[in-house]
Design a protein around this motif. Structure first.
Motif, PDB file in Angstrom:
ATOM      1  N   ARG A 150       0.834  -1.201   0.000  1.00 48.42           N
ATOM      2  CA  ARG A 150       0.000   0.000   0.000  1.00 48.42           C
ATOM      3  C   ARG A 150       0.874   1.259   0.000  1.00 48.42           C
ATOM      4  O   ARG A 150       1.984   1.249   0.529  1.00 48.42           O
ATOM      5  CB  ARG A 150      -0.929  -0.006   1.217  1.00 48.42           C
ATOM      6  N   PRO A 151       0.386   2.358  -0.592  1.00 50.28           N
ATOM      7  CA  PRO A 151       1.195   3.585  -0.667  1.00 50.28           C
ATOM      8  C   PRO A 151       1.734   4.046   0.680  1.00 50.28           C
ATOM      9  O   PRO A 151       2.879   4.518   0.760  1.00 50.28           O
ATOM     10  CB  PRO A 151       0.231   4.607  -1.279  1.00 50.28           C
ATOM     11  N   GLU A 152       0.950   3.896   1.742  1.00 54.33           N
ATOM     12  CA  GLU A 152       1.411   4.353   3.060  1.00 54.33           C
ATOM     13  C   GLU A 152       2.497   3.448   3.644  1.00 54.33           C
ATOM     14  O   GLU A 152       3.088   3.772   4.684  1.00 54.33           O
ATOM     15  CB  GLU A 152       0.232   4.447   4.030  1.00 54.33           C
ATOM     16  N   LEU A 154       5.273   2.694   1.957  1.00 58.33           N
ATOM     17  CA  LEU A 154       6.497   2.944   1.189  1.00 58.33           C
ATOM     18  C   LEU A 154       7.736   2.930   2.078  1.00 58.33           C
ATOM     19  O   LEU A 154       8.743   2.297   1.751  1.00 58.33           O
ATOM     20  CB  LEU A 154       6.391   4.273   0.442  1.00 58.33           C
ATOM     21  N   ASP A 155       7.693   3.629   3.208  1.00 59.63           N
ATOM     22  CA  ASP A 155       8.869   3.728   4.057  1.00 59.63           C
ATOM     23  C   ASP A 155       9.236   2.396   4.699  1.00 59.63           C
ATOM     24  O   ASP A 155      10.408   2.176   5.032  1.00 59.63           O
ATOM     25  CB  ASP A 155       8.666   4.790   5.133  1.00 59.63           C
ATOM     26  N   ARG A 156       8.274   1.509   4.869  1.00 57.41           N
ATOM     27  CA  ARG A 156       8.578   0.176   5.390  1.00 57.41           C
ATOM     28  C   ARG A 156       9.148  -0.721   4.298  1.00 57.41           C
ATOM     29  O   ARG A 156       9.983  -1.583   4.565  1.00 57.41           O
ATOM     30  CB  ARG A 156       7.306  -0.468   5.975  1.00 57.41           C
ATOM     31  N   TYR A 157       8.697  -0.504   3.081  1.00 54.20           N
ATOM     32  CA  TYR A 157       9.094  -1.346   1.959  1.00 54.20           C
ATOM     33  C   TYR A 157      10.438  -0.932   1.372  1.00 54.20           C
ATOM     34  O   TYR A 157      11.227  -1.772   0.931  1.00 54.20           O
ATOM     35  CB  TYR A 157       8.015  -1.271   0.884  1.00 54.20           C
ATOM     36  N   LEU A 158      10.725   0.355   1.364  1.00 56.00           N
ATOM     37  CA  LEU A 158      11.879   0.883   0.649  1.00 56.00           C
ATOM     38  C   LEU A 158      13.216   0.286   1.100  1.00 56.00           C
ATOM     39  O   LEU A 158      14.061  -0.022   0.247  1.00 56.00           O
ATOM     40  CB  LEU A 158      11.906   2.409   0.751  1.00 56.00           C
ATOM     41  N   PRO A 159      13.483   0.112   2.398  1.00 55.94           N
ATOM     42  CA  PRO A 159      14.781  -0.482   2.778  1.00 55.94           C
ATOM     43  C   PRO A 159      15.010  -1.866   2.162  1.00 55.94           C
ATOM     44  O   PRO A 159      16.143  -2.198   1.785  1.00 55.94           O
ATOM     45  CB  PRO A 159      14.699  -0.551   4.308  1.00 55.94           C
ATOM     46  N   VAL A 186      10.065   3.388  -6.988  1.00 54.71           N
ATOM     47  CA  VAL A 186       9.404   2.398  -6.139  1.00 54.71           C
ATOM     48  C   VAL A 186       7.985   2.860  -5.801  1.00 54.71           C
ATOM     49  O   VAL A 186       7.030   2.068  -5.833  1.00 54.71           O
ATOM     50  CB  VAL A 186      10.224   2.143  -4.867  1.00 54.71           C
ATOM     51  N   ALA A 187       7.824   4.138  -5.501  1.00 52.04           N
ATOM     52  CA  ALA A 187       6.493   4.669  -5.196  1.00 52.04           C
ATOM     53  C   ALA A 187       5.559   4.519  -6.391  1.00 52.04           C
ATOM     54  O   ALA A 187       4.361   4.224  -6.228  1.00 52.04           O
ATOM     55  CB  ALA A 187       6.600   6.139  -4.787  1.00 52.04           C
TER      56      ALA A 187
END
Length: 285
Positions: A150-152, A154-159, A186-187
């Motif tokens: 989910r878009p929200e 992103l910060d958890r997925y990015l690493p 990525v977003a």
């Protein structure tokens, strides 16, 4: 006998001929087809140029004997030695702007042979990458906890995406601009519903993306399992979940390419039901 003219920039007058080449091998051409189907052949909208070689004197309704996309990646899809030399001549008229060359091995390695003296040395050459595809249900049970990111998140997925990129490509995608460009890419994938993950709490256990998607094929990329969770079946179950989404929900063939020396990954893809349909190569700069 008709001879090939030099490489030329293609436009919408060549659309029918370009689409015929792309349709001739939809798995190998997925990366280019996904762009052309979305925006056509206008270089500004395409983010690159499509070059072609055709028998001298034919245009608009004729056939293309060779095709190459020149953008952030250079992707030669078709062409014999004379055409690859023509593509190289055109490429050498300007500075190198691509970060890699990728595509069918015969064309990539042939084009690299023409360019290496000017563009080399490459950071790495991966000359043998089996191109694999599956158009039916996976033979491995899909992990039900793998879902679109989910878009929200992103910060958890990015690493995890950064870790995968460093492991696979060998450089940090955050170099140069602090990671703004990679974060935006990525977003974009997340917003399009093409990034998938299994989360355990805040930790990404498995991730993968559909990097390119044409009307017929979706190309899976960035398959990664957290180092502490490897050997537990997450790669097979997670990839099967993405395959199931592509084949069953989206009605497309699922494809990917893998380094020939990556025996564990190849074993996973074989178990899922992928079969080799071609050979890719990549030159990294």
């Amino acid at each position: 006998m008709l001879r090939l003219a030099g490489a030329r920039l293609l436009d919408e007058r060549d659309g029918q001929a370009v689409r015929a080449v792309l349709a001739g091998d939809p798995v190998a051409s997925c990366m280019v087809a996904s762009r052309v189907e979305s925006v056509g052949l206008d270089p500004w909208r395409l983010g690159g140029e499509v070059w072609g070689c055709d028998p001298r004197g034919l245009r608009g309704g004729g056939r293309l004997d060779a095709l190459c996309f020149a953008g952030p990646n250079m992707i030669p899809l078709r062409g014999k030695r004379s055409a690859l030399r023509a593509f190289a001549d055109r490429a050498l008229r300007r500075r190198r702007m691509c970060s890699s060359m990728v595509g069918p091995a015969e064309q990539v390695m042939g084009l690299w042979a023409e360019l290496e003296s000017e563009w080399g040395p490459a950071r790495e050459v991966r000359a043998d990458q089996p191109l694999m595809a599956i158009s039916g249900a996976p033979r491995v049970a899909a992990d039900p906890r793998v879902r679109p990111v989910r878009p929200e998140e992103l910060d958890r997925y990015l690493p995890a995406a950064v870790a995968m990129f460093i492991e696979e490509v060998g450089i940090d995608p955050r170099l140069g601009d602090g990671g703004a460009g990679y974060r935006a890419r990525v977003a974009e994938l997340i917003s399009a519903g093409r990034a998938f993950a299994r989360f355990d709490g805040d930790e990404v256990v498995f991730k993968a993306e559909i990097g390119a998607m044409s009307s017929a094929v979706g190309q899976i990329q960035g398959v990664w399992v957290h180092p502490d969770r490897r050997g537990q079946g997450h790669a097979a179950g997670g990839t099967a979940a993405v395959v199931e989404r592509l084949v069953t929900t989206m009605g497309r063939t699922a494809s990917l390419y893998v380094n020939s020396y990556n025996a564990p990954a190849r074993a996973v893809y074989d178990r899922i039901g992928f079969t080799q349909v071609g050979q890719y190569a990549t030159v990294l700069f």
